[in-house]
Scaffold this motif. Structure first.
Motif, PDB file in Angstrom:
ATOM      1  N   ALA A 269      46.501 -31.470  -7.654  1.00  0.00           N
ATOM      2  CA  ALA A 269      45.580 -30.386  -8.019  1.00  0.00           C
ATOM      3  C   ALA A 269      45.584 -29.296  -6.939  1.00  0.00           C
ATOM      4  CB  ALA A 269      44.167 -30.937  -8.211  1.00  0.00           C
ATOM      5  N   VAL A 270      45.517 -29.692  -5.679  1.00  0.00           N
ATOM      6  CA  VAL A 270      45.555 -28.721  -4.578  1.00  0.00           C
ATOM      7  C   VAL A 270      46.860 -27.935  -4.642  1.00  0.00           C
ATOM      8  CG1 VAL A 270      45.710 -28.494  -2.057  1.00  0.00           C
ATOM      9  CG2 VAL A 270      43.949 -29.955  -3.075  1.00  0.00           C
ATOM     10  N   ALA A 271      47.959 -28.610  -4.905  1.00  0.00           N
ATOM     11  CA  ALA A 271      49.257 -27.931  -5.014  1.00  0.00           C
ATOM     12  C   ALA A 271      49.252 -26.935  -6.170  1.00  0.00           C
ATOM     13  CB  ALA A 271      50.380 -28.948  -5.196  1.00  0.00           C
ATOM     14  N   GLY A 272      48.621 -27.290  -7.277  1.00  0.00           N
ATOM     15  CA  GLY A 272      48.544 -26.380  -8.422  1.00  0.00           C
ATOM     16  C   GLY A 272      47.787 -25.112  -8.087  1.00  0.00           C
ATOM     17  N   TYR A 273      46.646 -25.251  -7.413  1.00  0.00           N
ATOM     18  CA  TYR A 273      45.866 -24.076  -7.024  1.00  0.00           C
ATOM     19  C   TYR A 273      46.620 -23.254  -5.974  1.00  0.00           C
ATOM     20  CZ  TYR A 273      42.050 -26.374  -9.484  1.00  0.00           C
ATOM     21  OH  TYR A 273      41.288 -26.971 -10.439  1.00  0.00           O
ATOM     22  N   THR A 274      47.254 -23.938  -5.033  1.00  0.00           N
ATOM     23  CA  THR A 274      48.012 -23.247  -3.988  1.00  0.00           C
ATOM     24  C   THR A 274      49.160 -22.460  -4.605  1.00  0.00           C
ATOM     25  OG1 THR A 274      47.417 -24.963  -2.385  1.00  0.00           O
ATOM     26  CG2 THR A 274      49.307 -23.595  -1.841  1.00  0.00           C
ATOM     27  N   GLN A 275      49.875 -23.062  -5.533  1.00  0.00           N
ATOM     28  CA  GLN A 275      50.993 -22.373  -6.193  1.00  0.00           C
ATOM     29  C   GLN A 275      50.508 -21.164  -6.989  1.00  0.00           C
ATOM     30  OE1 GLN A 275      52.871 -25.524  -8.373  1.00  0.00           O
ATOM     31  NE2 GLN A 275      53.744 -26.446  -6.540  1.00  0.00           N
ATOM     32  N   MET A 276      49.325 -21.285  -7.591  1.00  0.00           N
ATOM     33  CA  MET A 276      48.776 -20.164  -8.349  1.00  0.00           C
ATOM     34  C   MET A 276      48.512 -18.981  -7.409  1.00  0.00           C
ATOM     35  SD  MET A 276      45.423 -20.092 -10.812  1.00  0.00           S
ATOM     36  CE  MET A 276      46.121 -21.315 -11.913  1.00  0.00           C
ATOM     37  N   ILE A 277      47.953 -19.261  -6.244  1.00  0.00           N
ATOM     38  CA  ILE A 277      47.696 -18.202  -5.263  1.00  0.00           C
ATOM     39  C   ILE A 277      49.017 -17.611  -4.778  1.00  0.00           C
ATOM     40  CG2 ILE A 277      46.784 -17.708  -2.954  1.00  0.00           C
ATOM     41  CD1 ILE A 277      44.683 -19.952  -3.529  1.00  0.00           C
ATOM     42  N   GLU A 278      49.965 -18.481  -4.442  1.00  0.00           N
ATOM     43  CA  GLU A 278      51.262 -18.008  -3.955  1.00  0.00           C
ATOM     44  C   GLU A 278      51.963 -17.132  -4.998  1.00  0.00           C
ATOM     45  OE1 GLU A 278      53.804 -20.945  -1.798  1.00  0.00           O
ATOM     46  OE2 GLU A 278      52.112 -22.275  -2.222  1.00  0.00           O
TER      47      GLU A 278
ATOM     48  N   GLY B 257      41.349 -25.155   0.560  1.00  0.00           N
ATOM     49  CA  GLY B 257      40.484 -26.064   1.313  1.00  0.00           C
ATOM     50  C   GLY B 257      39.121 -25.464   1.602  1.00  0.00           C
ATOM     51  N   ALA B 258      39.094 -24.185   1.947  1.00  0.00           N
ATOM     52  CA  ALA B 258      37.814 -23.525   2.235  1.00  0.00           C
ATOM     53  C   ALA B 258      36.927 -23.495   0.999  1.00  0.00           C
ATOM     54  CB  ALA B 258      38.068 -22.110   2.758  1.00  0.00           C
ATOM     55  N   ILE B 259      37.510 -23.159  -0.138  1.00  0.00           N
ATOM     56  CA  ILE B 259      36.719 -23.112  -1.374  1.00  0.00           C
ATOM     57  C   ILE B 259      36.224 -24.505  -1.744  1.00  0.00           C
ATOM     58  CG2 ILE B 259      36.835 -22.658  -3.863  1.00  0.00           C
ATOM     59  CD1 ILE B 259      38.675 -20.274  -3.188  1.00  0.00           C
ATOM     60  N   GLN B 260      37.061 -25.511  -1.564  1.00  0.00           N
ATOM     61  CA  GLN B 260      36.626 -26.874  -1.870  1.00  0.00           C
ATOM     62  C   GLN B 260      35.427 -27.271  -1.007  1.00  0.00           C
ATOM     63  OE1 GLN B 260      40.060 -29.429  -1.590  1.00  0.00           O
ATOM     64  NE2 GLN B 260      40.702 -28.920  -3.653  1.00  0.00           N
ATOM     65  N   GLU B 261      35.469 -26.933   0.264  1.00  0.00           N
ATOM     66  CA  GLU B 261      34.352 -27.291   1.142  1.00  0.00           C
ATOM     67  C   GLU B 261      33.093 -26.500   0.812  1.00  0.00           C
ATOM     68  OE1 GLU B 261      34.134 -29.947   3.108  1.00  0.00           O
ATOM     69  OE2 GLU B 261      36.133 -30.384   2.323  1.00  0.00           O
ATOM     70  N   LEU B 262      33.236 -25.255   0.391  1.00  0.00           N
ATOM     71  CA  LEU B 262      32.068 -24.497  -0.059  1.00  0.00           C
ATOM     72  C   LEU B 262      31.429 -25.176  -1.271  1.00  0.00           C
ATOM     73  CD1 LEU B 262      33.419 -20.833   0.238  1.00  0.00           C
ATOM     74  CD2 LEU B 262      31.594 -21.870   1.626  1.00  0.00           C
ATOM     75  N   LEU B 263      32.256 -25.713  -2.149  1.00  0.00           N
ATOM     76  CA  LEU B 263      31.723 -26.375  -3.336  1.00  0.00           C
ATOM     77  C   LEU B 263      31.149 -27.755  -3.023  1.00  0.00           C
ATOM     78  CD1 LEU B 263      34.255 -25.014  -5.886  1.00  0.00           C
ATOM     79  CD2 LEU B 263      31.800 -24.610  -5.869  1.00  0.00           C
TER      80      LEU B 263
ATOM     81  N   VAL C  34      40.512 -30.660 -13.808  1.00  0.00           N
ATOM     82  CA  VAL C  34      41.458 -29.790 -13.104  1.00  0.00           C
ATOM     83  C   VAL C  34      42.222 -28.921 -14.093  1.00  0.00           C
ATOM     84  CG1 VAL C  34      43.574 -29.778 -11.715  1.00  0.00           C
ATOM     85  CG2 VAL C  34      41.666 -31.267 -11.075  1.00  0.00           C
ATOM     86  N   GLU C  35      42.708 -29.506 -15.153  1.00  0.00           N
ATOM     87  CA  GLU C  35      43.493 -28.752 -16.134  1.00  0.00           C
ATOM     88  C   GLU C  35      42.660 -27.640 -16.765  1.00  0.00           C
ATOM     89  OE1 GLU C  35      46.508 -27.215 -18.146  1.00  0.00           O
ATOM     90  OE2 GLU C  35      46.704 -28.785 -16.639  1.00  0.00           O
ATOM     91  N   GLU C  36      41.435 -27.942 -17.156  1.00  0.00           N
ATOM     92  CA  GLU C  36      40.563 -26.919 -17.745  1.00  0.00           C
ATOM     93  C   GLU C  36      40.297 -25.794 -16.746  1.00  0.00           C
ATOM     94  OE1 GLU C  36      38.085 -29.946 -20.698  1.00  0.00           O
ATOM     95  OE2 GLU C  36      37.151 -29.254 -18.829  1.00  0.00           O
ATOM     96  N   THR C  37      40.099 -26.155 -15.487  1.00  0.00           N
ATOM     97  CA  THR C  37      39.822 -25.154 -14.460  1.00  0.00           C
ATOM     98  C   THR C  37      41.051 -24.292 -14.191  1.00  0.00           C
ATOM     99  OG1 THR C  37      38.202 -26.667 -13.478  1.00  0.00           O
ATOM    100  CG2 THR C  37      38.931 -24.820 -12.116  1.00  0.00           C
ATOM    101  N   LEU C  38      42.213 -24.911 -14.064  1.00  0.00           N
ATOM    102  CA  LEU C  38      43.451 -24.146 -13.856  1.00  0.00           C
ATOM    103  C   LEU C  38      43.675 -23.149 -14.996  1.00  0.00           C
ATOM    104  CD1 LEU C  38      45.941 -26.826 -12.499  1.00  0.00           C
ATOM    105  CD2 LEU C  38      45.344 -24.673 -11.376  1.00  0.00           C
TER     106      LEU C  38
END
Length: 178
Positions: free
Chosen positions: A112-121, A144-150, A51-55
């Motif tokens: 992790a979801v909160a981190g990605y959400t905050q980045m978008i916000e 959530g949509a991107i996670q399900e696509l993956l 998660v950290e590397e991806t963020l």
């Protein structure tokens, strides 16, 4: 950590025993327990690293993108999807095995979801015309949509092209924020 990364993504979290981890890492059980309290603790460490590397990769891409909304959307989504899928093990750990590990990893997954959400916000909050009244929920839905696509990409016998995943996520994003 390296042995766990491979085993958790290969055989899976539930099929990976401490003994199997130790044999793959060429360490004793005692040495394992000097570093980790158990298999779940090791999975947390592997997941958190992914998660950290991806963020970091996504934040860098967004920061380097032209300042217009469309460029930032495309940079963030394309980087997330390509970075995560560059190594199938990362994609499987982040989007499938973390769920299979059960409740013990739920707080880490939620963080992790909160981190990605905050980045978008944060990214959209800086742009004109962002819908502040629904920004959090729309950002969360996109994650959530991107996670399900993956998850689909990880599980599919015939993997959908990454371009299709990116185009689909961008379409969902544009529809939500457009």
């Amino acid at each position: 950590m390296s042995a766990a990364y491979t085993l958790f993504a290969g055989a899976g979290f539930n099929a990976t025993t401490i003994e199997r981890l130790c044999a793959a890492a060429r360490i004793s059980n005692r040495a394992f327990y000097e570093c980790f309290t158990g298999r779940e603790d090791l999975m947390r460490a592997v997941y958190d690293r992914c998660v950290e590397e991806t963020l970091q990769a996504v934040a860098k891409a967004i920061g380097e993108a032209p300042p217009d909304t469309d460029s930032r959307i495309l940079a963030g989504i394309a980087t997330y999807i390509t970075f995560v899928t560059r190594d199938r093990r990362r994609a499987k750990i982040m989007h499938l095995e973390v769920r299979r590990a059960g409740d013990i990893l739920t707080p880490h997954r939620r963080r992790a979801v909160a981190g990605y959400t905050q980045m978008i916000e944060k990214t959209l909050g800086e742009l004109p015309g962002a819908p502040p009244e629904r920004l959090h929920l729309l950002s969360l839905a996109l994650v959530g949509a991107i996670q399900e696509l993956l998850v689909e990409w990880v599980l599919a016998d015939v993997k959908p092209p990454l371009e299709d995943l990116i185009d689909t996520a961008v379409h969902i994003f544009r529809s939500s924020f457009g």
